[in-house]
Motif scaffolding. Sequence first.
Motif, PDB file in Angstrom:
ATOM      1  N   GLY A  54       0.687  -1.165  -0.016  1.00  0.00           N
ATOM      2  CA  GLY A  54      -0.097   0.039   0.077  1.00  0.00           C
ATOM      3  C   GLY A  54       0.951   1.186  -0.081  1.00  0.00           C
ATOM      4  N   ASN A  55       0.273   2.381   0.293  1.00  0.00           N
ATOM      5  CA  ASN A  55       0.972   3.624   0.163  1.00  0.00           C
ATOM      6  C   ASN A  55       1.380   3.866   1.680  1.00  0.00           C
ATOM      7  OD1 ASN A  55       1.027   6.662   0.276  1.00  0.00           O
ATOM      8  ND2 ASN A  55       0.362   6.337  -1.867  1.00  0.00           N
ATOM      9  N   HIS A  56       2.738   4.371   1.764  1.00  0.00           N
ATOM     10  CA  HIS A  56       3.277   4.552   2.967  1.00  0.00           C
ATOM     11  C   HIS A  56       3.889   5.917   3.226  1.00  0.00           C
ATOM     12  CE1 HIS A  56       2.323   0.427   4.282  1.00  0.00           C
ATOM     13  NE2 HIS A  56       2.860   0.129   3.245  1.00  0.00           N
ATOM     14  N   SER A  57       3.934   6.650   4.446  1.00  0.00           N
ATOM     15  CA  SER A  57       4.692   7.991   4.637  1.00  0.00           C
ATOM     16  C   SER A  57       5.945   7.354   5.322  1.00  0.00           C
ATOM     17  CB  SER A  57       3.704   8.687   5.533  1.00  0.00           C
ATOM     18  OG  SER A  57       4.767   9.790   5.928  1.00  0.00           O
ATOM     19  N   ILE A  58       7.176   8.015   4.686  1.00  0.00           N
ATOM     20  CA  ILE A  58       8.425   7.769   5.339  1.00  0.00           C
ATOM     21  C   ILE A  58       9.041   9.114   5.613  1.00  0.00           C
ATOM     22  CG2 ILE A  58      10.710   6.747   4.719  1.00  0.00           C
ATOM     23  CD1 ILE A  58       9.242   4.766   2.984  1.00  0.00           C
ATOM     24  N   VAL A  59       9.152   9.394   6.913  1.00  0.00           N
ATOM     25  CA  VAL A  59      10.059  10.658   7.395  1.00  0.00           C
ATOM     26  C   VAL A  59      11.192  10.413   8.055  1.00  0.00           C
ATOM     27  CG1 VAL A  59       9.482  12.685   8.777  1.00  0.00           C
ATOM     28  CG2 VAL A  59       7.441  11.428   7.610  1.00  0.00           C
ATOM     29  N   LEU A  60      12.143  11.076   7.811  1.00  0.00           N
ATOM     30  CA  LEU A  60      13.502  10.992   8.632  1.00  0.00           C
ATOM     31  C   LEU A  60      13.615  12.484   9.367  1.00  0.00           C
ATOM     32  CD1 LEU A  60      13.818   8.816   6.401  1.00  0.00           C
ATOM     33  CD2 LEU A  60      16.112   9.550   6.412  1.00  0.00           C
ATOM     34  N   VAL A  61      13.770  12.246  10.650  1.00  0.00           N
ATOM     35  CA  VAL A  61      13.758  13.349  11.582  1.00  0.00           C
ATOM     36  C   VAL A  61      15.283  13.426  12.036  1.00  0.00           C
ATOM     37  CG1 VAL A  61      12.890  14.558  13.344  1.00  0.00           C
ATOM     38  CG2 VAL A  61      11.355  13.644  11.860  1.00  0.00           C
ATOM     39  N   ALA A  62      15.963  14.541  12.144  1.00  0.00           N
ATOM     40  CA  ALA A  62      17.249  14.705  12.918  1.00  0.00           C
ATOM     41  C   ALA A  62      16.827  14.217  14.277  1.00  0.00           C
ATOM     42  CB  ALA A  62      17.625  16.037  13.052  1.00  0.00           C
ATOM     43  N   ALA A  63      17.942  13.104  14.822  1.00  0.00           N
ATOM     44  CA  ALA A  63      17.678  12.688  16.008  1.00  0.00           C
ATOM     45  C   ALA A  63      17.962  13.556  17.339  1.00  0.00           C
ATOM     46  CB  ALA A  63      18.723  11.398  16.235  1.00  0.00           C
ATOM     47  N   GLU A  64      18.712  14.450  17.092  1.00  0.00           N
ATOM     48  CA  GLU A  64      19.170  15.375  18.203  1.00  0.00           C
ATOM     49  C   GLU A  64      18.352  16.677  18.138  1.00  0.00           C
ATOM     50  OE1 GLU A  64      23.409  16.307  18.377  1.00  0.00           O
ATOM     51  OE2 GLU A  64      23.946  14.176  18.153  1.00  0.00           O
ATOM     52  N   GLU A  65      18.047  17.230  19.249  1.00  0.00           N
ATOM     53  CA  GLU A  65      17.294  18.504  19.212  1.00  0.00           C
ATOM     54  C   GLU A  65      18.111  19.514  18.504  1.00  0.00           C
ATOM     55  OE1 GLU A  65      14.355  18.802  20.517  1.00  0.00           O
ATOM     56  OE2 GLU A  65      14.406  16.585  21.088  1.00  0.00           O
ATOM     57  N   VAL A  69      12.871  17.898   9.995  1.00  0.00           N
ATOM     58  CA  VAL A  69      12.740  16.885   9.034  1.00  0.00           C
ATOM     59  C   VAL A  69      13.684  16.982   8.078  1.00  0.00           C
ATOM     60  CG1 VAL A  69      11.308  16.305   6.907  1.00  0.00           C
ATOM     61  CG2 VAL A  69      10.219  17.000   9.428  1.00  0.00           C
ATOM     62  N   ILE A  70      14.349  15.876   7.708  1.00  0.00           N
ATOM     63  CA  ILE A  70      15.500  15.582   6.723  1.00  0.00           C
ATOM     64  C   ILE A  70      14.855  15.139   5.528  1.00  0.00           C
ATOM     65  CG2 ILE A  70      17.753  14.440   6.403  1.00  0.00           C
ATOM     66  CD1 ILE A  70      17.687  16.465   8.608  1.00  0.00           C
ATOM     67  N   LEU A  71      13.821  14.497   5.676  1.00  0.00           N
ATOM     68  CA  LEU A  71      13.160  13.856   4.442  1.00  0.00           C
ATOM     69  C   LEU A  71      11.886  13.503   4.703  1.00  0.00           C
ATOM     70  CD1 LEU A  71      13.998  12.587   1.282  1.00  0.00           C
ATOM     71  CD2 LEU A  71      14.003  10.665   2.342  1.00  0.00           C
ATOM     72  N   ASP A  72      11.023  13.657   3.780  1.00  0.00           N
ATOM     73  CA  ASP A  72       9.478  13.433   3.913  1.00  0.00           C
ATOM     74  C   ASP A  72       8.894  12.824   2.590  1.00  0.00           C
ATOM     75  OD1 ASP A  72       6.800  13.171   4.419  1.00  0.00           O
ATOM     76  OD2 ASP A  72       6.604  15.233   5.316  1.00  0.00           O
ATOM     77  N   THR A  73       8.514  11.716   2.479  1.00  0.00           N
ATOM     78  CA  THR A  73       8.357  11.173   1.087  1.00  0.00           C
ATOM     79  C   THR A  73       7.163  10.036   1.379  1.00  0.00           C
ATOM     80  OG1 THR A  73       9.017  10.281  -0.839  1.00  0.00           O
ATOM     81  CG2 THR A  73       9.914   9.164   1.130  1.00  0.00           C
ATOM     82  N   ARG A  74       6.540   9.600   0.480  1.00  0.00           N
ATOM     83  CA  ARG A  74       5.507   8.550   0.063  1.00  0.00           C
ATOM     84  C   ARG A  74       6.209   7.282  -0.758  1.00  0.00           C
ATOM     85  NH1 ARG A  74       1.587   9.810   3.553  1.00  0.00           N
ATOM     86  NH2 ARG A  74       0.406   7.835   2.905  1.00  0.00           N
ATOM     87  N   LEU A  75       5.479   6.266  -0.327  1.00  0.00           N
ATOM     88  CA  LEU A  75       5.840   5.143  -1.137  1.00  0.00           C
ATOM     89  C   LEU A  75       4.940   4.338  -1.316  1.00  0.00           C
ATOM     90  CD1 LEU A  75       8.308   3.191  -2.349  1.00  0.00           C
ATOM     91  CD2 LEU A  75       8.687   2.370   0.090  1.00  0.00           C
ATOM     92  N   GLU A  76       4.551   3.691  -2.672  1.00  0.00           N
ATOM     93  CA  GLU A  76       3.414   2.947  -3.026  1.00  0.00           C
ATOM     94  C   GLU A  76       4.281   1.558  -3.048  1.00  0.00           C
ATOM     95  OE1 GLU A  76      -0.280   1.442  -3.513  1.00  0.00           O
ATOM     96  OE2 GLU A  76       0.503   3.779  -3.183  1.00  0.00           O
ATOM     97  N   THR A  77       3.926   0.493  -2.226  1.00  0.00           N
ATOM     98  CA  THR A  77       4.818  -0.686  -2.118  1.00  0.00           C
ATOM     99  C   THR A  77       3.505  -1.850  -2.766  1.00  0.00           C
ATOM    100  OG1 THR A  77       3.840  -1.430   0.063  1.00  0.00           O
ATOM    101  CG2 THR A  77       6.030  -0.395  -0.351  1.00  0.00           C
TER     102      THR A  77
END
Length: 169
Positions: A54-65, A69-77
Amino acid sequence: DEGDDEDEEEPGSQVRLVHGVADGPAVDVYIDGDRILQEVEPGTVAEYEELEAGNHSIVLVAAEEPGGVILDTRLETEERGNYTVAATGQFEGGDGETEPVVLLDNATEVQSEFAAVRLGHLVRGAPDVTVTLNATGGVVFEQATFGESTQYKTIPEGEYTLDIRADGA
């Protein structure tokens, strides 16, 4: 028995992350809002995660304060699909640009003592590259282009030293 059919699960898909933002921070990875990985360092190739097709949201967020958001994308699997999602680009202290590169992975098995390898070109702005064996100069992969991967090659297990060159150089 009709009840058995209801217990069968639909085949899912597998997704793994490559943190290819070389100057980026360690990141936490969220899929569909759930944190699945923590403090993933640049250069990491994570293990596959099982997902429903299905359709999924993939978000990468910097781990430290303070995060961010480093990357925000969607992926259809698709069912039984195997995917690599690579975060690429430049962080430049948060002023750079990142983008996803999605590669469809090969789920076929190889004989023991062999490995299936390919090259995914993940350096945005870099020219096409050719990969050769250091020892012999034999071409392993030719004209790999950013955002794409080469075909898989089956090679004997072992250690190899490779040269990656910009085409024409």
